[in-house]
Design an enzyme around this catalytic site. Structure first.
Site, PDB file in Angstrom:
ATOM      1  N   ARG A   5     -44.826  57.056  -0.595  1.00 50.31           N
ATOM      2  CA  ARG A   5     -44.966  58.453  -1.016  1.00 50.31           C
ATOM      3  C   ARG A   5     -45.434  59.308   0.158  1.00 50.31           C
ATOM      4  O   ARG A   5     -45.889  58.793   1.176  1.00 50.31           O
ATOM      5  CB  ARG A   5     -45.955  58.587  -2.174  1.00 50.31           C
ATOM      6  CG  ARG A   5     -47.377  58.163  -1.842  1.00 50.31           C
ATOM      7  CD  ARG A   5     -48.247  58.112  -3.094  1.00 50.31           C
ATOM      8  NE  ARG A   5     -49.607  57.692  -2.797  1.00 50.31           N
ATOM      9  CZ  ARG A   5     -50.620  58.520  -2.543  1.00 50.31           C
ATOM     10  NH1 ARG A   5     -50.410  59.820  -2.531  1.00 50.31           N
ATOM     11  NH2 ARG A   5     -51.827  58.061  -2.288  1.00 50.31           N
ATOM     12  N   GLY A   6     -45.308  60.620   0.002  1.00 51.34           N
ATOM     13  CA  GLY A   6     -45.853  61.561   0.958  1.00 51.34           C
ATOM     14  C   GLY A   6     -45.329  61.375   2.369  1.00 51.34           C
ATOM     15  O   GLY A   6     -44.125  61.181   2.592  1.00 51.34           O
ATOM     16  N   ARG A  51     -49.007  49.235  -2.644  1.00 45.03           N
ATOM     17  CA  ARG A  51     -49.902  48.409  -3.469  1.00 45.03           C
ATOM     18  C   ARG A  51     -49.227  47.959  -4.755  1.00 45.03           C
ATOM     19  O   ARG A  51     -49.487  46.870  -5.245  1.00 45.03           O
ATOM     20  CB  ARG A  51     -51.184  49.187  -3.790  1.00 45.03           C
ATOM     21  CG  ARG A  51     -52.158  49.255  -2.622  1.00 45.03           C
ATOM     22  CD  ARG A  51     -53.488  49.823  -3.057  1.00 45.03           C
ATOM     23  NE  ARG A  51     -54.476  49.754  -1.992  1.00 45.03           N
ATOM     24  CZ  ARG A  51     -55.745  50.105  -2.130  1.00 45.03           C
ATOM     25  NH1 ARG A  51     -56.183  50.560  -3.291  1.00 45.03           N
ATOM     26  NH2 ARG A  51     -56.581  50.013  -1.123  1.00 45.03           N
ATOM     27  N   ASP A  93     -52.072  45.045   0.559  1.00 49.44           N
ATOM     28  CA  ASP A  93     -53.298  45.824   0.541  1.00 49.44           C
ATOM     29  C   ASP A  93     -53.914  45.729   1.929  1.00 49.44           C
ATOM     30  O   ASP A  93     -54.281  44.632   2.375  1.00 49.44           O
ATOM     31  CB  ASP A  93     -54.250  45.256  -0.514  1.00 49.44           C
ATOM     32  CG  ASP A  93     -55.561  46.017  -0.617  1.00 49.44           C
ATOM     33  OD1 ASP A  93     -55.829  46.890   0.233  1.00 49.44           O
ATOM     34  OD2 ASP A  93     -56.341  45.717  -1.541  1.00 49.44           O
ATOM     35  N   VAL A  94     -54.029  46.856   2.627  1.00 43.68           N
ATOM     36  CA  VAL A  94     -54.502  46.817   4.012  1.00 43.68           C
ATOM     37  C   VAL A  94     -55.976  46.442   4.123  1.00 43.68           C
ATOM     38  O   VAL A  94     -56.460  46.175   5.214  1.00 43.68           O
ATOM     39  CB  VAL A  94     -54.248  48.152   4.745  1.00 43.68           C
ATOM     40  CG1 VAL A  94     -52.763  48.444   4.838  1.00 43.68           C
ATOM     41  CG2 VAL A  94     -55.007  49.294   4.092  1.00 43.68           C
ATOM     42  N   GLY A 125     -53.663  55.294   3.681  1.00 46.21           N
ATOM     43  CA  GLY A 125     -54.989  55.892   3.729  1.00 46.21           C
ATOM     44  C   GLY A 125     -55.423  56.412   2.375  1.00 46.21           C
ATOM     45  O   GLY A 125     -54.604  56.619   1.474  1.00 46.21           O
ATOM     46  N   TYR A 129     -63.974  60.410   5.641  1.00 46.91           N
ATOM     47  CA  TYR A 129     -62.555  60.505   6.020  1.00 46.91           C
ATOM     48  C   TYR A 129     -62.410  60.904   7.489  1.00 46.91           C
ATOM     49  O   TYR A 129     -61.624  60.306   8.237  1.00 46.91           O
ATOM     50  CB  TYR A 129     -61.873  61.532   5.117  1.00 46.91           C
ATOM     51  CG  TYR A 129     -60.393  61.698   5.356  1.00 46.91           C
ATOM     52  CD1 TYR A 129     -59.482  60.750   4.900  1.00 46.91           C
ATOM     53  CD2 TYR A 129     -59.899  62.820   6.018  1.00 46.91           C
ATOM     54  CE1 TYR A 129     -58.122  60.910   5.102  1.00 46.91           C
ATOM     55  CE2 TYR A 129     -58.543  62.984   6.222  1.00 46.91           C
ATOM     56  CZ  TYR A 129     -57.661  62.031   5.761  1.00 46.91           C
ATOM     57  OH  TYR A 129     -56.306  62.194   5.969  1.00 46.91           O
ATOM     58  N   LYS A 185     -60.637  58.700  10.524  1.00 45.29           N
ATOM     59  CA  LYS A 185     -59.474  59.188  11.256  1.00 45.29           C
ATOM     60  C   LYS A 185     -59.781  59.379  12.747  1.00 45.29           C
ATOM     61  O   LYS A 185     -58.906  59.169  13.596  1.00 45.29           O
ATOM     62  CB  LYS A 185     -58.986  60.501  10.638  1.00 45.29           C
ATOM     63  CG  LYS A 185     -58.386  60.333   9.244  1.00 45.29           C
ATOM     64  CD  LYS A 185     -57.176  59.399   9.261  1.00 45.29           C
ATOM     65  CE  LYS A 185     -56.441  59.392   7.941  1.00 45.29           C
ATOM     66  NZ  LYS A 185     -55.225  58.534   7.959  1.00 45.29           N
TER      67      LYS A 185
END
Length: 239
Positions: A12-13, A34, A53-54, A82, A145, A149
């Site tokens: 997605r995204g 996932r 799953d990271v 993320g 966050y 990053k």
């Protein structure tokens, strides 16, 4: 020749747009999700979707094993997966901190670590981390966050030095505000505030982020490594 490309969080995204861009280039693309489901936008393509799953090293290792068995050695990795758990620092729980750091930063390290093993054998490879302008500018209510990053910059630059002699590059793309489901739910006042701080006066499209990622993975960027490329409409210029 087509390459084997892995995009984490490619369902997605921004991740989906990146996967679509590599498909359009003729590459053999795998994505992690996932839920293990191929998004509707990728139906009819040969994209391989792998449930992973990271935050789980064994899950990442299993994903790479499957991709290598079905597509071949991974030559390009885009660490995009993320999460966010926003809140003021005084109210932020350990779970909020740990989930974001473990997914965004440590998860990206896990993916790069596993990818590097195959790339070193190939003596070539491209690693691209999807960061955020927030990691450069900071953002109230997003300390976890922003820290995750920002950490990707140090990770990429260390990998650039560690793996450069093997023909492997490591770079960071730092998007600003992007037209996705996450920004669609913002109130009109907040949208106006955001756009007022962006010199170009608009959100980025996911395709604009994907274009920079594919550039960094392409031949024209062969001498670029350890770089942070902002795609933010000028929001974070100078950082």
């Amino acid at each position: 020749m087509s390459r084997v490309v892995l995009v984490t969080g490619g369902n997605r995204g921004i991740g989906l747009a990146i996967a679509q861009a590599f498909v359009a280039l003729g590459d053999r693309v795998a994505i992690t999700a996932r839920n293990g489901q191929l998004p509707a936008e990728l139906e009819g393509t040969d994209v391989l979707v792998v449930q992973a799953d990271v935050t789980d090293t064994a899950s990442i290792d299993a994903a790479f094993d499957r991709i290598e068995a079905e597509l071949g050695p991974v030559e390009v990795v885009v660490a995009n997966a993320g999460v966010t758990r926003d809140g003021l620092i005084m109210r932020m729980s350990d779970d909020d901190v740990n989930a974001v750091i473990d997914t965004n930063l440590v998860g990206s390290l896990r993916v790069a670590r596993r990818a590097a093993k195959g790339m070193v054998r190939l003596r070539r490879g491209r690693i691209v981390f999807v960061s955020s302008v927030v990691g450069l500018l900071g953002s109230a209510g997003q300390t976890n966050y922003a820290a995750s990053k920002a950490g990707l910059v140090g990770l990429a630059r260390s990998l650039a030095r560690e793996l450069g002699s093997r023909g492997i590059t490591a770079n960071v793309v730092a998007p600003g505000f992007v037209d996705t489901e996450m920004t669609a739910v913002l109130g009109e006042d907040r949208k106006t505030e955001i756009l007022g701080s962006v010199p170009l006066g608009r959100y980025a499209s996911t395709d604009e982020i994907a274009g920079v990622v594919t550039f960094l993975a392409g031949d024209a960027a062969g001498y670029i490594t350890g770089a942070v490329v902002p795609v933010d409409g000028g929001l974070g210029m100078g950082h």
